[in-house]
Structures are given as C-alpha cells and as structure tokens.
Design an enzyme around this catalytic site. Structure first.
Site, PDB file in Angstrom:
ATOM      1  CB  CYS A 102      -0.915   0.023   1.219  1.00  0.00           C
ATOM      2  SG  CYS A 102      -1.891   1.550   1.275  1.00  0.00           S
ATOM      3  CG  HIS A 130       1.239  -7.337  11.252  1.00  0.00           C
ATOM      4  ND1 HIS A 130       1.459  -6.656  10.063  1.00  0.00           N
ATOM      5  CD2 HIS A 130      -0.094  -7.617  11.268  1.00  0.00           C
ATOM      6  CE1 HIS A 130       0.304  -6.524   9.428  1.00  0.00           C
ATOM      7  NE2 HIS A 130      -0.646  -7.100  10.142  1.00  0.00           N
ATOM      8  CD  GLU A 132       1.802  -1.720   8.203  1.00  0.00           C
ATOM      9  OE1 GLU A 132       0.652  -2.172   8.045  1.00  0.00           O
ATOM     10  OE2 GLU A 132       2.018  -0.554   8.578  1.00  0.00           O
ATOM     11  CB  SER A 228      -7.543  -8.904   9.519  1.00  0.00           C
ATOM     12  OG  SER A 228      -7.782  -7.537   9.312  1.00  0.00           O
ATOM     13  CG  ASN A 230      -7.941  -3.602   9.281  1.00  0.00           C
ATOM     14  OD1 ASN A 230      -9.149  -3.477   9.145  1.00  0.00           O
ATOM     15  ND2 ASN A 230      -7.213  -4.364   8.477  1.00  0.00           N
ATOM     16  CB  SER A 272      -8.434  -7.317   4.499  1.00  0.00           C
ATOM     17  OG  SER A 272      -8.618  -7.658   5.864  1.00  0.00           O
TER      18      SER A 272
HETATM   19  O1  0CH Z   1      -4.777  -5.162   9.253  1.00  0.00           O
HETATM   20  P1  0CH Z   1      -3.653  -5.916   8.689  1.00  0.00           P
HETATM   21  O2  0CH Z   1      -2.395  -5.083   8.575  1.00  0.00           O
HETATM   22  O3  0CH Z   1      -3.357  -7.205   9.398  1.00  0.00           O
HETATM   23  O4  0CH Z   1      -3.955  -6.291   7.171  1.00  0.00           O
HETATM   24  P2  0CH Z   1      -5.244  -6.646   6.358  1.00  0.00           P
HETATM   25  O5  0CH Z   1      -6.314  -7.225   7.186  1.00  0.00           O
HETATM   26  O6  0CH Z   1      -4.762  -7.436   5.207  1.00  0.00           O
HETATM   27  O7  0CH Z   1      -5.783  -5.245   5.834  1.00  0.00           O
HETATM   28  C1  0CH Z   1      -5.126  -4.510   4.867  1.00  0.00           C
HETATM   29  C2  0CH Z   1      -4.022  -3.669   5.410  1.00  0.00           C
HETATM   30  C3  0CH Z   1      -2.756  -3.915   4.665  1.00  0.00           C
HETATM   31  C4  0CH Z   1      -1.575  -3.097   5.118  1.00  0.00           C
HETATM   32  O8  0CH Z   1      -1.867  -1.906   5.728  1.00  0.00           O
HETATM   33 FE1  SF4 Z   2      -3.302   1.091   3.001  1.00  0.00          FE
HETATM   34 FE2  SF4 Z   2      -5.610  -0.016   3.642  1.00  0.00          FE
HETATM   35 FE3  SF4 Z   2      -3.406  -0.637   4.975  1.00  0.00          FE
HETATM   36 FE4  SF4 Z   2      -4.539   1.727   5.260  1.00  0.00          FE
HETATM   37  S1  SF4 Z   2      -5.419  -0.257   5.851  1.00  0.00           S
HETATM   38  S2  SF4 Z   2      -2.363   1.349   4.987  1.00  0.00           S
HETATM   39  S3  SF4 Z   2      -5.246   2.161   3.173  1.00  0.00           S
HETATM   40  S4  SF4 Z   2      -3.835  -1.072   2.855  1.00  0.00           S
END
Ligand code: 0CH
Ligand code: SF4
Length: 313
Positions: A102, A130, A132, A228, A230, A272
């Site tokens: 991203c 994680h 990231e 995930s 978030n 996601s």
């Molecule tokens: O929330 P995380 O980072 O575990 O990732 P996700 O559920 O794949 O959501 C997208 C965020 C990707 C990086 O910011």
């Molecule tokens: Fe990017 Fe979505 Fe991750 Fe926010 S949650 S940094 S917009 S991928």
C-alpha cells in the site's frame, strides 16, 4: 414502536475495503489476466480468507518464502509490504515483481530510511511478527527498535543525547497508540514525530465509525479474518466500549446464541473484508430473527490508488 426500539441491524459507515486493499487485489487480478496462471503472491495479498480463496481459484499461488517461486516466476508482494532483504532476494532469483505494498505503508518505509540516514534511532510502534512490521523494520539494517506496549517504553534505555524518532504500523488502535506516543514524548520530549500520523485514514475512519455505532447497539459483529490486525482492533474497540463483539469471516461461524436477547446488532468490516461477504453475514443474522437493516451515516471515502507503473504500460 420508535425507530430505535425496532430489532435492527445497523451497518457502520465506512466499513470494508480500503483503497490499498482494492489496489492490491486489482494487481493480482491484472497480473492473472495479463500473464495467465500461476501468479505467485508472497504472503496473503490481504489478511482475508475469502479474498485469498477466490484468487486461488483464479490461479494465484500463495507462498510465504520466495524460495517456493520457480526461477523467473512472477510474484506479487502483499499489501503489507516487504523488507529490503526480500526485494534483494527476489532480484537474485530473477523474479518478475509486481508490488502491491500500500502506498501508505511505503510512506512509512520512506520515513524510516530518511530518519535513519539523519542519525535518528527509530522506534517502531507495532505488533511483533506482523508482516508490515517486518517489512517496515527491514527497510534498514539497524537503528530501529520495536515498541509493542507501554512496558516496552518503560524498558527503553537510550543515552540522554540520543536523537529519537517514531513511526507506527498503519493498522493500530488509534487510542492505544496515542497512549504509547504520550509515554514516549514524556520520556523523550524532543522525539521526532511523523508529519502526519502513520495510522492510515481507513484505520482511523473504521474505528471512528465503531465509536459512533457501539452506543446504539447490543452486539457488534466484525467481518474479518483472524490474521487481520485492523479487524481485530475493531472487535477490541467494541469490547472496550462495553459492547460484546465477535469477529467472523464466514456466515457459518455465527452462533444463534450470540443473538439471544439482543435487539440491535451492529455490523462492521475490516479493511480487507469484501462487502459481498459482509452482506452474506447480514443475511445469516436475519435468519436468526427478522431485523430491519439501517445504514448509519458516516464518512464516504473517495481515496483511490493507481496500479504500479509496470502493470499499466
Ligand atoms: O490489518 P492488517 O495489517 O493485518 O492487514 P489486512 O487485514 O490485510 O488489511 C489490509 C491492510 C494492509 C496493510 O496496511
Ligand atoms: Fe493502506 Fe488499507 Fe493498509 Fe490503510 S489499511 S495502509 S489504506 S492497505
């Protein structure tokens, strides 16, 4: 019966896909349609089982290690980003790379490199293990320290004249991060902060939407997969606000007993989680008892990110 006395399902706004997830999935789809299968993807493109399973049926092959990709193969890096070591490894193996990191994660990578070059010790607020965090910390060989919680702040033992800066994972709890930043600022009054907070707009907006929704409901269902970050933060936030909450990534996971005696159900989805999955979960909730659906007011996001140049030429 007043509107608020009715058995209802309230839908948080915004919820579900963010711009970075949308772009990452588009990158895999575009690579599949341009080059055919298999398209290798390092790590789950985003942390959602439904998304990953769907791409797998189209010919995406998910791997954790680049060693699993044949020489000269096509590989997509996931939305969470990768370390410099992974980039070097891909080059050494002659892989054709399409980068779905991203842009808001890349922004943090660039901050880390800049601060380290300027002689700062960088404190990265995030969760160990994680992807990231591994990617962001792996932008530099040294000079970056992981801070997971207030205890880590207390344990920090740096020389008084150390130049200190911090960055964060993009998907953290806004409130918990503020507590950690406050503690860091107390300990290092001159600490250098990112110009704009690293927690991204999508994380902030989805947490704000839960704060608005939670006082209006008896139960919060979060659509999101276990890995995930978030989505987990949305479930925790509901609980912190005193509203019981469950996270699911398939309608079959809902248990009828969760809904007993609960009149108003709030539903949100991590960044996601696809809306089609959220809708199938709403439909299953309605099977447990008739409930009206009401979309709550909230921010309408209009952020979009373009595909990488090597996929648009
Ligand atoms: O929330 P995380 O980072 O575990 O990732 P996700 O559920 O794949 O959501 C997208 C965020 C990707 C990086 O910011
Ligand atoms: Fe990017 Fe979505 Fe991750 Fe926010 S949650 S940094 S917009 S991928």
């Amino acid at each position: 019966m007043s509107q608020t006395d009715q058995p209802e399902i309230l839908l948080a706004q915004p919820r579900g896909f963010c711009a970075g997830v949308d772009r990452a999935i588009n990158i895999v789809n575009e690579a599949l349609s341009r080059f055919g299968k298999p398209i290798y993807v390092r790590h789950e493109i985003v942390h959602n089982k439904y998304v990953v399973d769907e791409l797998r049926t189209k010919g995406a092959v998910f791997v954790e290690e680049l060693a699993e990709v044949p020489r000269g193969g096509i590989v997509v890096f996931s939305a969470h980003g990768v370390s410099q070591e992974v980039r070097r490894d891909a080059e050494a193996r002659g892989l054709q790379v399409y980068d779905a990191t991203c842009p808001l994660v890349t922004k943090v990578h660039l901050e880390v490199v800049k601060m380290c070059k300027e002689g700062f010790t960088v404190l990265m607020i995030g969760h160990a293990g994680h992807p990231e965090v591994e990617g962001t910390m792996g932008q530099v060989g040294e000079g970056i320290i992981l801070i997971e919680d207030l205890e880590d702040v207390a344990k920090l033992n740096l020389p008084a004249d150390e130049k200190v800066a911090f960055v964060t994972q993009t998907t953290l709890s806004v409130d918990e991060t503020k507590e950690i930043v406050d503690a860091l600022t107390k300990k290092f009054p001159d600490i250098s902060k990112p110009r704009k907070q690293d927690i991204c707009y999508a994380t902030q907006n989805r947490q704000d939407a839960v704060k608005f929704m939670a006082p209006q409901v008896d139960l919060v269902i979060v659509v999101g997969s276990k890995a995930s970050s978030n989505s987990n933060r949305l479930r925790e936030l509901s609980e912190k606000l005193g509203v019981p909450s469950y996270m699911v990534d398939a309608p079959e996971q809902l248990e009828e007993k969760w809904f007993e005696g609960k009149k108003r159900i709030g539903l949100t989805a991590g960044a996601s989680a696809p809306e089609s999955l959220a809708q199938s979960i709403v439909a299953r909730i309605q099977e447990f008892g008739p409930r009206q659906i009401r979309s709550l007011p909230g921010i309408v996001e209009d952020v979009t990110f373009s595909l990488p140049k090597n996929l648009t030429n």
